[in-house]
Write an enzyme that holds these catalytic residues in place. Structure first.
Site: not given
Ligand code: GLA
Length: 420
Positions: A154, A210
């Site tokens: 997160g 990513d």
């Protein structure tokens, strides 16, 4: 399907804190050993191997990937390690060791039943990778998978992509495919498959940044990627050699509109490209920017301005790094933040406080990274001013009664690979 069928407590690894209080993740081999050990504790026999993949920091090039532009990530030392063994019954079982030392096991899933929407929660990441391999004609085997990871979750540091990339290497590895050997699918192709996992299976409309970082980065380098052509260049990036550090500031904030905010920006860029008669915003050149903006409705102009200027900043940083001028890239980093805050409007109080405090304390440059609305920022600081920068950020948070940020320094580390 409900994950979290069962909880157990197991021995937890060996992360440590430095004298300055920095979080330092356990080394790659220590993490792999931990995954191996937890696998044996859970399944009563040895795994066939352990594979791992890192999280990432993006030095510069934000929200350019889905516009076919330039990005420049490096791999973190933090990784997701996966110990695995094939099963005969075409079923996937997944267990993950949480930060709290508890082992969480997802309900087993039959490979034949895998389809988008079928698995939710964290187990969707490994399941989605098995699904996408099968969609691409690779007969992903049934397997027991045990994950030990230390990429902060997160925090906008791509913990989920680390997990997906580790899963891809693991399932291919169990089939005897060595990614660096002959006949293996190229890492860039696996990155596209994982993007499909994200977009179709997990339901997140993310780009290629990513997973390409996790799969393709190499130790000591940033990866300069041209998303349009797929061309990759590894550029040496050793901040410590010139007395600098990259400070990562995990704000611990995640605002509720993170997902919708990302999707809205992405759609806005697509719409702008359509109105300009282009396939993507990459086609807008810096010299053509003014004319392009005039053709667009007011609300879309700042998005286009960010994308075009951000691509230019990546090129500028690439040129400086190639010339070994690491200490000169600060202005581009800070300009990127301003552009993301003012034009793209995806910053937030926690990110701005971190960036401003770091700059006030003498950082050469600072910016938010990743999707926005929370997550992490980075600051390029002189090593002898690191403690002052950390103190400044921590105090600025305390003054505003914000939860304390998590701080650590990061150097470019290795991409995904086999550990054992
Ligand atoms: C997230 C997405 C990436 C990229 C960045 C913004 O990390 O997963 O694809 O779009 O945001 O640069």
């Amino acid at each position: 399907m409900t994950p979290a069928a069962q909880w157990r407590r197991v021995s937890r690894g060996n992360a440590s804190h430095t004298s300055r209080g920095h979080y330092r993740p356990p080394g790659r081999q220590a993490l792999a050993e931990q995954a191996d050990r937890v696998f044996r504790e859970l399944h009563g026999r040895a795994p066939e191997g352990v594979w791992s993949a890192p999280g990432r920091v993006n030095l510069i090039g934000e929200h350019t990937d889905y516009n076919d532009g330039f990005v420049m990530p490096f791999a973190l030392p933090h990784r997701a390690a996966m110990a695995a063994r094939r099963r005969e019954d075409s079923t996937l079982t997944v267990a993950t060791l949480g930060d709290n030392g508890q082992l969480q096991q997802a309900a087993p899933v039959a490979l034949a039943e895998l389809s988008p929407g079928h698995v939710t929660g964290w187990a969707a990441y490994p399941a989605g990778v098995a699904w996408v391999l099968r969609e691409n004609g690779i007969d992903a085997p049934g397997a027991d998978l045990v994950i030990c990871g230390n990429v902060p979750t997160g925090a906008g540091l791509s913990s989920s992509h680390a997990l997906e990339c580790a899963t891809a290497l693991t399932l291919l590895g169990l089939l005897g495919v060595d990614l660096d050997g002959p006949g293996a699918p190229p890492r860039s192709e696996i990155a596209r498959w994982i993007q499909r996992t994200e977009n179709e299976f997990v339901g997140a409309p993310t780009g290629l940044l990513d997973q390409t970082a996790s799969l393709c980065c190499v130790d000591g380098h940033v990866l300069f990627l041209d998303v349009r052509s797929g061309q990759r260049e590894q550029i040496s990036f050793d901040a410590t050699e010139v007395g600098l550090e990259v400070l990562v500031i995990d704000t611990r904030a995640k605002h509720s509109h993170t997902e919708s905010g990302y999707g809205d920006r992405r759609k806005g860029c697509q719409r702008a490209a359509e109105l300009l008669g282009l396939s993507t915003l990459r086609e807008v050149t810096p010299t053509g920017l003014g004319a392009a903006l005039e053709q667009l409705p007011t609300e879309l102009r700042p998005l286009v301005r960010h994308v075009v200027t951000e691509n230019e900043r990546v090129l500028s940083v690439a040129a400086k790094l190639r010339a070994g001028r690491v200490s000169e890239i600060g202005p581009e980093l800070t300009a990127s933040h301003t552009s993301l805050r003012v034009d793209y409007q995806i910053s937030c109080l926690e990110l701005d406080v971190a960036v401003d405090a770091a700059l006030d304390a003498g950082a050469l440059g600072s910016r938010m990274i990743g999707g926005g609305f929370g997550g992490s920022a980075i600051a390029l600081v002189r090593a002898d001013e690191l403690a002052a920068a950390e103190r400044a950020v921590t105090e600025a948070y305390a003054e505003r009664s914000l939860a304390a940020p998590r701080l650590f320094t990061a150097a470019p580390s290795a991409g995904a690979g086999r550990d054992r």
